[in-house]
Design an enzyme around this catalytic site. Structure first.
Site, PDB file in Angstrom:
ATOM      1  N   ARG A  73      37.493  42.056  39.851  1.00  0.00           N
ATOM      2  CA  ARG A  73      37.501  41.657  38.442  1.00  0.00           C
ATOM      3  C   ARG A  73      38.462  42.515  37.626  1.00  0.00           C
ATOM      4  O   ARG A  73      39.147  42.012  36.725  1.00  0.00           O
ATOM      5  CB  ARG A  73      36.086  41.759  37.873  1.00  0.00           C
ATOM      6  CG  ARG A  73      35.977  41.289  36.432  1.00  0.00           C
ATOM      7  CD  ARG A  73      34.527  41.248  35.993  1.00  0.00           C
ATOM      8  NE  ARG A  73      34.386  40.659  34.672  1.00  0.00           N
ATOM      9  CZ  ARG A  73      33.742  41.257  33.664  1.00  0.00           C
ATOM     10  NH1 ARG A  73      33.193  42.438  33.831  1.00  0.00           N
ATOM     11  NH2 ARG A  73      33.649  40.650  32.501  1.00  0.00           N
ATOM     12  N   HIS A  77      41.371  41.329  35.000  1.00  0.00           N
ATOM     13  CA  HIS A  77      41.442  41.807  33.613  1.00  0.00           C
ATOM     14  C   HIS A  77      42.732  42.577  33.349  1.00  0.00           C
ATOM     15  O   HIS A  77      43.188  42.636  32.206  1.00  0.00           O
ATOM     16  CB  HIS A  77      40.209  42.654  33.283  1.00  0.00           C
ATOM     17  CG  HIS A  77      38.979  41.821  33.091  1.00  0.00           C
ATOM     18  ND1 HIS A  77      37.854  42.275  32.456  1.00  0.00           N
ATOM     19  CD2 HIS A  77      38.712  40.533  33.438  1.00  0.00           C
ATOM     20  CE1 HIS A  77      36.932  41.310  32.431  1.00  0.00           C
ATOM     21  NE2 HIS A  77      37.429  40.244  33.032  1.00  0.00           N
ATOM     22  N   GLU A 100      41.918  49.085  26.445  1.00  0.00           N
ATOM     23  CA  GLU A 100      41.279  47.797  26.719  1.00  0.00           C
ATOM     24  C   GLU A 100      39.828  47.938  27.187  1.00  0.00           C
ATOM     25  O   GLU A 100      39.103  46.956  27.261  1.00  0.00           O
ATOM     26  CB  GLU A 100      42.096  47.046  27.778  1.00  0.00           C
ATOM     27  CG  GLU A 100      43.488  46.678  27.277  1.00  0.00           C
ATOM     28  CD  GLU A 100      44.427  46.176  28.385  1.00  0.00           C
ATOM     29  OE1 GLU A 100      43.959  45.824  29.475  1.00  0.00           O
ATOM     30  OE2 GLU A 100      45.649  46.157  28.128  1.00  0.00           O
ATOM     31  N   ASN A 106      35.120  43.860  28.549  1.00  0.00           N
ATOM     32  CA  ASN A 106      35.077  45.068  29.390  1.00  0.00           C
ATOM     33  C   ASN A 106      33.977  46.048  29.008  1.00  0.00           C
ATOM     34  O   ASN A 106      33.441  46.740  29.871  1.00  0.00           O
ATOM     35  CB  ASN A 106      36.426  45.802  29.314  1.00  0.00           C
ATOM     36  CG  ASN A 106      37.552  45.021  29.986  1.00  0.00           C
ATOM     37  OD1 ASN A 106      37.315  44.295  30.953  1.00  0.00           O
ATOM     38  ND2 ASN A 106      38.766  45.166  29.475  1.00  0.00           N
ATOM     39  N   HIS A 205      33.767  34.299  41.482  1.00  0.00           N
ATOM     40  CA  HIS A 205      32.356  34.433  41.116  1.00  0.00           C
ATOM     41  C   HIS A 205      31.425  34.093  42.281  1.00  0.00           C
ATOM     42  O   HIS A 205      30.233  33.907  42.087  1.00  0.00           O
ATOM     43  CB  HIS A 205      32.036  33.602  39.874  1.00  0.00           C
ATOM     44  CG  HIS A 205      32.630  34.153  38.605  1.00  0.00           C
ATOM     45  ND1 HIS A 205      32.489  33.547  37.382  1.00  0.00           N
ATOM     46  CD2 HIS A 205      33.357  35.277  38.379  1.00  0.00           C
ATOM     47  CE1 HIS A 205      33.124  34.272  36.452  1.00  0.00           C
ATOM     48  NE2 HIS A 205      33.664  35.309  37.037  1.00  0.00           N
TER      49      HIS A 205
HETATM   50  C1  HEM Z   1      37.493  31.485  34.462  1.00  0.00           C
HETATM   51  C2  HEM Z   1      37.230  32.334  33.503  1.00  0.00           C
HETATM   52  C3  HEM Z   1      36.312  33.516  33.696  1.00  0.00           C
HETATM   53  C4  HEM Z   1      35.291  33.877  32.878  1.00  0.00           C
HETATM   54  C5  HEM Z   1      34.869  33.181  31.609  1.00  0.00           C
HETATM   55  C6  HEM Z   1      34.686  35.039  33.465  1.00  0.00           C
HETATM   56  C7  HEM Z   1      33.613  35.707  32.910  1.00  0.00           C
HETATM   57  C8  HEM Z   1      32.880  36.665  33.579  1.00  0.00           C
HETATM   58  C9  HEM Z   1      31.685  37.274  33.065  1.00  0.00           C
HETATM   59  C10 HEM Z   1      31.055  37.004  31.704  1.00  0.00           C
HETATM   60  C11 HEM Z   1      31.213  38.122  34.013  1.00  0.00           C
HETATM   61  C12 HEM Z   1      29.951  38.976  33.935  1.00  0.00           C
HETATM   62  C13 HEM Z   1      30.266  40.283  33.252  1.00  0.00           C
HETATM   63  C14 HEM Z   1      29.022  41.082  32.918  1.00  0.00           C
HETATM   64  O1  HEM Z   1      27.983  40.516  32.625  1.00  0.00           O
HETATM   65  O2  HEM Z   1      29.097  42.328  32.918  1.00  0.00           O
HETATM   66  C15 HEM Z   1      32.122  38.061  35.123  1.00  0.00           C
HETATM   67  C16 HEM Z   1      31.989  38.764  36.298  1.00  0.00           C
HETATM   68  C17 HEM Z   1      32.910  38.737  37.321  1.00  0.00           C
HETATM   69  N1  HEM Z   1      34.128  38.101  37.300  1.00  0.00           N
HETATM   70 FE1  HEM Z   1      34.722  36.722  35.987  1.00  0.00          FE
HETATM   71  N2  HEM Z   1      35.330  35.357  34.624  1.00  0.00           N
HETATM   72  C18 HEM Z   1      36.355  34.455  34.796  1.00  0.00           C
HETATM   73  C19 HEM Z   1      37.283  34.462  35.815  1.00  0.00           C
HETATM   74  C20 HEM Z   1      37.341  35.401  36.818  1.00  0.00           C
HETATM   75  C21 HEM Z   1      38.441  35.577  37.725  1.00  0.00           C
HETATM   76  C22 HEM Z   1      39.741  34.766  37.700  1.00  0.00           C
HETATM   77  C23 HEM Z   1      38.107  36.590  38.571  1.00  0.00           C
HETATM   78  C24 HEM Z   1      38.886  37.200  39.694  1.00  0.00           C
HETATM   79  C25 HEM Z   1      39.886  36.624  40.321  1.00  0.00           C
HETATM   80  C26 HEM Z   1      36.775  37.020  38.192  1.00  0.00           C
HETATM   81  C27 HEM Z   1      36.027  37.957  38.852  1.00  0.00           C
HETATM   82  C28 HEM Z   1      34.753  38.337  38.490  1.00  0.00           C
HETATM   83  C29 HEM Z   1      33.888  39.122  39.340  1.00  0.00           C
HETATM   84  C30 HEM Z   1      34.171  39.519  40.788  1.00  0.00           C
HETATM   85  C31 HEM Z   1      32.737  39.387  38.603  1.00  0.00           C
HETATM   86  C32 HEM Z   1      31.532  40.246  39.015  1.00  0.00           C
HETATM   87  C33 HEM Z   1      31.861  41.686  38.672  1.00  0.00           C
HETATM   88  C34 HEM Z   1      30.796  42.705  39.022  1.00  0.00           C
HETATM   89  O3  HEM Z   1      29.783  42.378  39.613  1.00  0.00           O
HETATM   90  O4  HEM Z   1      31.015  43.891  38.643  1.00  0.00           O
HETATM   91  N3  HEM Z   1      36.368  36.311  37.104  1.00  0.00           N
HETATM   92  N4  HEM Z   1      33.133  37.189  34.820  1.00  0.00           N
END
Ligand code: HEM
Ligand SMILES: *[C@@H]1O[C@H](CO)[C@@H](O)[C@H](O)[C@H]1NC(C)=O
Length: 338
Positions: A73, A77, A100, A106, A205
């Site tokens: 992630r 970002h 950031e 973040n 995800h």
């Molecule tokens: C399509 C639009 C996207 C939105 C709206 C989005 C939004 C989010 C949100 C809200 C979270 C949870 C954060 C939290 O509660 O702390 C999250 C987690 C995550 N996102 Fe996204 N995301 C998007 C795209 C992506 C992309 C493109 C990637 C990587 C290529 C990605 C990788 C991840 C990963 C791996 C997590 C889990 C992180 C963890 O467990 O620490 N996301 N994302």
């Protein structure tokens, strides 16, 4: 061409010049596309870089599988805010500099900075002042995916680190959990990424966790397109109102710690955790369909195709570069400019 009038030629030339200008300065919301990246960039100057990063990531993921997700992630970002330039890694330095890390997407959420620091420190020990933090993060993200069971790909290297960062740009460029499909498509298109890239990249995800604060509305009656059983389960963790904001749920309840295509199968059952996830399938609910439904079904049934498209889209995302003229360097410490 031969038949082109003088004025036609002028228009053509102007068009060609404009094209050159756009491709040099990048048309993608303040970022360009890197030109000089190469998989062999450090072949002579730091041949150990890939094995060093890989070993740090292997240890980190063995200790905490979620760390693989968190580092993946971070790379997203980084790349979506002024290109993949390590800007997300810069600490605030009050009173003069606000980075950031405090941006909406973040703050209290992004993690994995210590792992990037550890990889960078080991890389510095092997080859001083040679490999950028942005490249360390690009390699770490690739390794994270592979270590969690996903695909691997050759990482093109040669990025440089920004000397500054913009919290406003992070707030403006990173999508949020209640984004609509239309908004997601626009956010990715602004980076030159197609609908297919967007849906494939959302497959990240398939690993990791989200906080209750990001899905409270979705599971408490705020969303038509949600599986009722799933929502009822999640309400115990994430009740209406306030409280439990930081409670975590897996983004892919089927196989939370494995990088596979389970995320897409969950979407076909209306079991996407975030509103933005579920927007990729049957957006709007009530039997309405979205432009990504067919692709989601395809990925749900064909893990190899998802893996291929994801790797391809990660390379494309990894090519996002800062706008021409941005001052850059190879940072020694990922948290501060030299
Ligand atoms: C399509 C639009 C996207 C939105 C709206 C989005 C939004 C989010 C949100 C809200 C979270 C949870 C954060 C939290 O509660 O702390 C999250 C987690 C995550 N996102 Fe996204 N995301 C998007 C795209 C992506 C992309 C493109 C990637 C990587 C290529 C990605 C990788 C991840 C990963 C791996 C997590 C889990 C992180 C963890 O467990 O620490 N996301 N994302
Ligand atoms: C809701 O999820 C359950 C599993 O929890 C599944 O069996 C059911 O088919 C899903 N419903 C819909 C409408 O997809």
């Amino acid at each position: 061409m031969a038949a082109m009038s003088a004025s036609g030629r002028r228009v053509f030339l102007l068009g060609a010049l404009l094209l050159v200008a756009v491709s040099c300065h990048g048309g993608f919301g303040g970022v360009g596309v890197a030109e000089g990246l190469s998989t062999r960039y450090y072949a002579k100057t730091c041949p150990a870089v890939e094995s060093v990063v890989r070993s740090v990531m292997a240890r980190a993921v063995a200790a905490d599988r979620r760390m693989g997700a968190s580092v993946l992630r971070l790379f997203f970002h980084d790349c979506f805010v002024n290109g993949c330039d390590g800007s997300v890694l810069l600490d605030d330095a009050p009173p003069g500099f606000t980075g950031e890390k405090g941006a909406g997407a973040n703050a209290g959420s992004a993690r994995g900075f210590e792992v990037v620091d550890a990889a960078k420190a080991r890389v510095e020990a092997a080859c001083r002042a040679t490999v950028s933090c942005a490249d360390v993060l690009a390699l770490a993200a690739r390794d994270a995916v592979a270590l969690l069971g996903g695909p691997t790909w050759p990482v093109r290297l040669g990025r440089k680190d920004a000397r500054t960062a913009s919290q406003a740009a992070a707030n403006g460029n990173l999508p949020g959990p209640v984004s609509s499909l239309t908004s997601l498509l626009a956010t990715f298109a602004a980076k030159g990424l197609s609908a297919r890239d967007m849906t494939a990249l959302s497959g990240a995800h398939t690993v990791g966790r989200a906080r209750c604060a990001t899905f409270r509305g979705r599971v408490n009656g705020g969303d038509a397109n949600v599986n009722a059983t799933f929502a009822a389960q999640l309400r115990r963790l994430c009740p209406a109102g306030t409280g439990g904001d930081g409670n975590l749920a897996p983004l892919d309840a089927e196989t939370p710690n494995v990088f596979d295509n389970g995320y897409f199968r969950e979407l076909t059952k209306q079991r996407g955790l975030l509103h933005s996830d579920q927007e990729l399938f049957a957006a709007g609910g009530g039997g309405r369909s979205s432009s990504q439904d067919a692709l989601v079904r395809k990925y749900a049934g064909n893990g190899a195709e998802f893996a291929r498209d994801f790797a391809k889209a990660m390379v494309k995302m990894g090519n996002l570069a800062p706008a021409a003229g941005t001052p850059v360097e190879v940072r020694l410490n990922c948290r501060k400019p030299n």
